[in-house]
Write a protein that holds these residues in place. Structure first.
Motif, PDB file in Angstrom:
ATOM      1  N   ILE A   1     -51.231-124.792 -37.718  1.00 39.42           N
ATOM      2  CA  ILE A   1     -51.522-123.916 -38.447  1.00 39.42           C
ATOM      3  C   ILE A   1     -51.799-122.516 -38.357  1.00 39.42           C
ATOM      4  CG2 ILE A   1     -51.796-125.237 -40.128  1.00 39.42           C
ATOM      5  CD1 ILE A   1     -54.426-124.824 -40.161  1.00 39.42           C
ATOM      6  N   THR A   2     -52.254-122.618 -37.144  1.00 33.24           N
ATOM      7  CA  THR A   2     -52.487-121.309 -36.297  1.00 33.24           C
ATOM      8  C   THR A   2     -51.925-119.835 -36.274  1.00 33.24           C
ATOM      9  OG1 THR A   2     -54.274-122.255 -34.887  1.00 33.24           O
ATOM     10  CG2 THR A   2     -54.502-120.690 -33.954  1.00 33.24           C
ATOM     11  N   GLY A   3     -52.028-118.688 -36.655  1.00 37.09           N
ATOM     12  CA  GLY A   3     -51.192-117.289 -37.504  1.00 37.09           C
ATOM     13  C   GLY A   3     -50.125-117.241 -38.504  1.00 37.09           C
ATOM     14  N   GLN A   4     -51.007-118.681 -38.965  1.00 32.77           N
ATOM     15  CA  GLN A   4     -50.365-118.699 -40.561  1.00 32.77           C
ATOM     16  C   GLN A   4     -51.084-118.866 -41.472  1.00 32.77           C
ATOM     17  OE1 GLN A   4     -47.496-122.325 -40.166  1.00 32.77           O
ATOM     18  NE2 GLN A   4     -46.151-120.655 -39.351  1.00 32.77           N
ATOM     19  N   THR A   5     -51.144-118.498 -43.202  1.00 28.16           N
ATOM     20  CA  THR A   5     -52.138-118.817 -43.883  1.00 28.16           C
ATOM     21  C   THR A   5     -52.227-119.981 -44.844  1.00 28.16           C
ATOM     22  OG1 THR A   5     -50.436-119.066 -45.935  1.00 28.16           O
ATOM     23  CG2 THR A   5     -51.263-116.163 -45.078  1.00 28.16           C
ATOM     24  N   ILE A   6     -52.802-119.954 -45.574  1.00 22.56           N
ATOM     25  CA  ILE A   6     -53.871-121.134 -46.103  1.00 22.56           C
ATOM     26  C   ILE A   6     -52.585-121.800 -46.646  1.00 22.56           C
ATOM     27  CG2 ILE A   6     -55.386-121.931 -47.690  1.00 22.56           C
ATOM     28  CD1 ILE A   6     -56.850-121.244 -45.443  1.00 22.56           C
ATOM     29  N   PRO A   7     -51.707-121.082 -48.037  1.00 25.16           N
ATOM     30  CA  PRO A   7     -51.142-122.195 -48.331  1.00 25.16           C
ATOM     31  C   PRO A   7     -49.699-122.963 -47.447  1.00 25.16           C
ATOM     32  CG  PRO A   7     -51.111-119.809 -48.880  1.00 25.16           C
ATOM     33  CD  PRO A   7     -52.063-119.986 -47.806  1.00 25.16           C
ATOM     34  N   ASP A   8     -49.446-121.883 -46.414  1.00 27.48           N
ATOM     35  CA  ASP A   8     -48.686-122.830 -45.209  1.00 27.48           C
ATOM     36  C   ASP A   8     -49.068-124.194 -44.305  1.00 27.48           C
ATOM     37  OD1 ASP A   8     -46.917-120.445 -45.444  1.00 27.48           O
ATOM     38  OD2 ASP A   8     -47.498-119.120 -43.957  1.00 27.48           O
ATOM     39  N   ALA A   9     -50.416-123.713 -44.917  1.00 30.51           N
ATOM     40  CA  ALA A   9     -51.376-125.016 -43.760  1.00 30.51           C
ATOM     41  C   ALA A   9     -51.092-125.965 -45.094  1.00 30.51           C
ATOM     42  CB  ALA A   9     -52.859-124.868 -43.763  1.00 30.51           C
ATOM     43  N   ILE A  10     -50.945-125.891 -46.582  1.00 27.77           N
ATOM     44  CA  ILE A  10     -51.304-126.705 -47.810  1.00 27.77           C
ATOM     45  C   ILE A  10     -49.650-127.435 -47.415  1.00 27.77           C
ATOM     46  CG2 ILE A  10     -51.063-126.952 -49.770  1.00 27.77           C
ATOM     47  CD1 ILE A  10     -53.768-126.263 -48.014  1.00 27.77           C
ATOM     48  N   ALA A  11     -49.050-126.784 -47.754  1.00 28.65           N
ATOM     49  CA  ALA A  11     -47.619-127.120 -47.161  1.00 28.65           C
ATOM     50  C   ALA A  11     -46.914-128.226 -46.371  1.00 28.65           C
ATOM     51  CB  ALA A  11     -47.081-126.098 -47.158  1.00 28.65           C
ATOM     52  N   ALA A  12     -47.537-127.268 -44.624  1.00 34.53           N
ATOM     53  CA  ALA A  12     -46.983-128.317 -43.473  1.00 34.53           C
ATOM     54  C   ALA A  12     -48.453-129.852 -43.359  1.00 34.53           C
ATOM     55  CB  ALA A  12     -47.522-127.075 -42.209  1.00 34.53           C
ATOM     56  N   LEU A  13     -49.438-129.658 -43.959  1.00 39.30           N
ATOM     57  CA  LEU A  13     -50.174-130.588 -44.724  1.00 39.30           C
ATOM     58  C   LEU A  13     -49.324-131.703 -45.031  1.00 39.30           C
ATOM     59  CD1 LEU A  13     -52.468-132.221 -43.362  1.00 39.30           C
ATOM     60  CD2 LEU A  13     -53.876-131.384 -45.598  1.00 39.30           C
ATOM     61  N   GLY A  14     -48.820-131.607 -46.507  1.00 38.62           N
ATOM     62  CA  GLY A  14     -48.626-132.818 -46.005  1.00 38.62           C
ATOM     63  C   GLY A  14     -47.240-133.716 -46.242  1.00 38.62           C
ATOM     64  N   SER A  15     -46.042-132.328 -45.155  1.00 34.33           N
ATOM     65  CA  SER A  15     -45.077-132.879 -44.390  1.00 34.33           C
ATOM     66  C   SER A  15     -45.423-134.234 -43.668  1.00 34.33           C
ATOM     67  CB  SER A  15     -44.522-131.824 -44.625  1.00 34.33           C
ATOM     68  OG  SER A  15     -45.071-130.907 -43.077  1.00 34.33           O
TER      69      SER A  15
END
Ligand code: SF4
Lengths: 196, 594
Positions: B570-584
């Motif tokens: 998630i480094t270099g991305q935004t918080i909403p991206d981090a949330i989407a990635a975490l669930g997956s």
């Protein structure tokens, strides 16, 4: 600040003239909780008012619109999800507005094992919830540590926060949890307030 | 006064009856031969082969471990690039009290190898996180649990237990019930390390970097994860994950229970696919005992495993979409999931965590309408899967949120020890059901889905397709029908004799008594066995000392290395991206923290 139990004989709802509040049979068209059995005599003449006590209305509303905060940590949280989703559907009992912010919730459902590392978090979140607030300990772990009699597990959340309802099971079935919510609803409607 | 002592009041203080046989795995000759070949290929003096194990096993000199790991990793033909396991075992009576065990996997040759380093109390070991990034957290766990220090480790602090914890819990002399309280004052503040590309030379006075804490109680962190991020505007420039908020002491609890009693604990590792953990654990113990579950039991195990895999993916996809704002799919997918749970309930009586397996077979036989119900669920599932796929896959908002988000490269995924759908989403077709088939998976016709890109979208694609492949396996399994026969092995040292016999035969009564009092006692030795869980390879490493309690049970948690890589993803991305990635990533705290 804890909310005091409101005990006032003066109802805000207009009553039939001549009958002082608390005297004689109260009459209305709809039975509200707390209202004695109705006697719709002829003299009512199609009156459209109802009488009750304020705290009873408030408690009735509270009991039917619980906003749960799921403090779900483990397996029980999955069963909590089952309870809110389509098959069991807790919205039938008005408790489907799941809020993750403690400021917007009045019922904390602790679903899952609470370990020593997360205990201060649980306490903080409980403290942040506005009064009146209720706590359900869902499952064996939240109740007593369950079968984790171990070096890192809180042996029941009553070490940390006061609890209103305990739900047995590992995990409890969704209907079990639902039953606890209904029991809690009854308790709230009776006006019982636990001091935390 | 009478001096007679009441005999029954004298407690028995002699040694508990134990199994003194030594475990010789059936794989031992092949493993030994392969071990010799590896030894010859490496040509290093620091290795000594340990024979008679289920995997090629070597004892490595303490000072040489990094060289050996590097040699195994870089070797042109061996290519042990995937780090699977790193854990320790404590033998307090030995002079060199600890075994630190490494297990590596070679994707090129589909083989495993085990390395052991012996350490005395107080001795340190060089960190291997430079060779395998995954071992960073594994070493922290060993430090936390055993107090073994790793020289040169970038961040050697406790990982599972809390800051006020004293002692090292998995040492044999640690009291399993000894708790330590964490107070607010004890909680340490975490300062994430800024990723190198974002390190600023001088302080930019216009924009202040803020540290944002997500979790441990946060709607998107599914349970009990904590992510501390440092933000520059909206960009995450550094992240650190803290785990252990659900550390329930699985491994210590296993040591204080009998072999059968451990089964419910394994259910609660990955509680979304409980049966698969049961299968992994029971098959490991069965491997040590040298018994095989009857065919009927195996068939039911396979069917339920696949159903639970689908259920696991349903929860992952459903909750991940909820995090992104698509609530409908969650409600819609939970309907068939409820049917799957009901099927398990009809077998065992428990819904989510059935604990249906026993060492040697199943607890009870399946109900007579088992296959009919299974067929009904198999018929209804495709519609739900297709609906949800149609709803999201062509949805621009969804695609924008998942494509190119939370990317991990193939090399990093391997180096971090990814397995399961997250590894397959980077294009590596590694699936334990294909590479080391068990329960007869090799006799079914199905494919391993892979996707390219390693982003959140690829993980979605893999999970959707995997559900379809599971349905294919299920259809074939249902068509074959249930083999007739018992569901429990006929072995009085493993399975309780039938009640009718216990009441009528002296022999059976004795066996019954023996099994209840002295439990199952696998021969002395150690074994590792792996199955494909919802998130990747679920492996159990069991050490038996011949008593009724396991000496050590180690569960390989597939989420653990995956979540370790999360801060990098998630480094270099935004918080909403981090949330989407975490669930997956489908991080299940029960298995992450154990
Ligand atoms: S009570 Fe049972 S199901 Fe619930 S969290 Fe504890 S172990 Fe999991």
């Amino acid at each position: 600040m804890p909310v005091q139990k409101i005990d006032t004989p003066n109802s805000i709802i207009p009553r039939k003239a001549g009958v002082a509040p608390g005297e004689g049979p109260e009459k209305g068209l709809i039975t509200l909780p707390g209202e004695a059995a109705r006697d719709t005599g002829d003299d009512l003449g199609g009156a459209t008012y109802l009488t009750t006590k304020l705290d009873q209305v408030v408690n009735w509303a509270r009991g039917n619109s619980l906003w749960p905060l799921p403090f779900g940590t483990a397996c029980c949280a999955i069963e909590f999800m089952s309870m809110v989703s389509s098959h069991y559907d807790i919205s039938r009992f008005g408790a489907e507005v799941v809020r993750f912010s403690p400021r917007q919730a009045d019922l904390m459902i602790v679903a899952g094992t609470i370990v020593d590392k997360i205990a201060p978090v649980l306490k903080t979140i409980y403290d942040q919830m506005p009064e009146p607030k209720y706590v359900i300990a869902m499952g064996a772990c939240a109740t007593s540590g369950g079968f984790y009699r171990a070096y890192h597990v809180v042996q029941g959340i009553d070490e940390i926060v006061p609890v209103d309802m305990w739900v047995p099971g590992c995990p409890p079935t969704p209907d079990g949890l639902m039953y606890a919510i209904l029991k809690l609803k009854e308790k709230i409607e009776r006006g019982e307030i636990r001091r935390g | 006064m009478s001096t007679l002592t009441k005999l029954s009041a004298i407690p028995y203080t002699g040694p508990a009856p134990t199994n003194r046989n030594v475990y010789t795995p059936t794989e031992a000759p092949a493993a030994d031969a392969r071990g010799e070949a590896i030894l010859a290929a490496l040509n290093l003096s620091a290795l000594t082969q340990e024979r008679g194990q289920d995997l090629p096993t070597f004892i490595v000199d303490r000072a040489e471990i990094i060289n050996v790991l590097r040699a195994l990793h870089d070797h042109a033909s061996l290519q042990f690039t995937l780090p699977l396991e790193l854990f320790a075992v404590d033998y307090p009576n030995r002079e060199q009290r600890f075994d630190v065990v490494y297990q590596l996997y070679s994707l090129a040759n589909n083989e495993r190898v085990r390395l052991k380093v012996r350490l005395a109390d107080g001795e340190t070991l060089a960190t291997s996180s430079g060779v395998y990034q995954a071992y960073d957290w594994f070493e922290r766990e060993i430090f936390d649990m055993f107090g073994i220090r790793f020289d040169g480790h970038p961040n050697l602090r406790r990982i599972l237990t809390h800051e006020n914890f004293q002692g090292h819990a998995l040492r044999k002399d640690y009291d399993p019930a000894q708790r330590w309280l964490l107070t607010d004052a004890g909680i340490a503040t975490i300062h994430p390390k800024i990723a190198p590309q974002f390190v600023q030379e001088e302080e930019d006075s216009d924009f202040e970097r803020v540290t944002l804490n997500l979790g441990p109680s946060h709607p998107a962190t599914h349970g009990t994860l904590r992510i501390v991020t440092t933000l520059d505007g909206e960009t995450i420039v550094g992240a650190d994950c803290e785990i252990g908020y659900l550390h329930r002491c699985f491994e210590k609890m296993s040591e204080t229970h009998t072999y059968q009693q451990v089964i419910p604990y394994t259910d609660r590792l990955n509680y979304c696919s409980a049966i698969i953990n049961n299968v992994g654990y029971c098959m490991t113990v069965e491997k040590m005992l040298g018994v095989t579950a009857p065919e009927r039991a195996q068939h039911v195990r396979l069917i339920l495993s696949e159903f639970y895999r689908i259920s696991d993916h349903i929860i992952c996809i459903g909750t991940n979409l909820v995090d992104m704002g698509a609530l409908t799919n969650f409600w819609w997918l939970f309907q068939p999931r409820e049917e799957i749970i009901a099927l398990a309930e009809s077998c065992s009586g428990a819904r989510l965590l059935p604990s249906y397996l026993r060492i040697g077979g199943l607890a009870v036989d399946v109900p007579s309408d088992f296959l009919a119900n299974a067929q009904r669920i198999v018929n209804m599932l495709p519609r739900y899967i297709d609906d949800v796929e149609a709803l999201v896959m062509k949805n621009r908002i969804f695609r924008d949120r998942v494509e190119g988000v939370g990317v991990i490269s193939r090399e990093d995924a391997i180096n971090f020890g990814f397995t399961g759908p997250c590894l397959r989403a980077t294009g590596v077709p590694f699936d334990v059901r294909k590479s080391n088939p068990y329960l007869g998976y090799e006799t079914y016709d199905w494919d391993v889905p892979v996707a390219e890109g390693g982003d959140t979208f690829a993980r979605f694609l893999v999970r959707f397709e995997e559900m379809r492949q599971s349905l294919r396996i299920l259809q074939q399994a249902i068509d074959r029908g249930l083999p007739p026969g018992p569901v429990m092995v006929d072995n009085p040292y493993v399975a309780l004799p039938p009640k009718a016999k216990v009441y009528n035969e002296m022999e059976s009564l004795i066996y019954h008594f023996k099994l209840i009092m002295h439990g199952i006692q696998p021969p002395v030795g150690e074994a590792y066995f792996q199955v494909e869980g919802g998130n990747g390879e679920v492996g159990f490493y069991i050490v038996s000392d011949g008593t009724k309690h396991p000496y050590r049970v180690r569960a390989r948690p597939p989420c653990f290395p995956i979540f370790e890589a999360y801060s990098k993803m998630i480094t270099g991305q935004t918080i909403p991206d981090a949330i989407a990635a975490l669930g997956s990533l489908n991080i299940i705290a029960g298995e992450l923290d154990r």
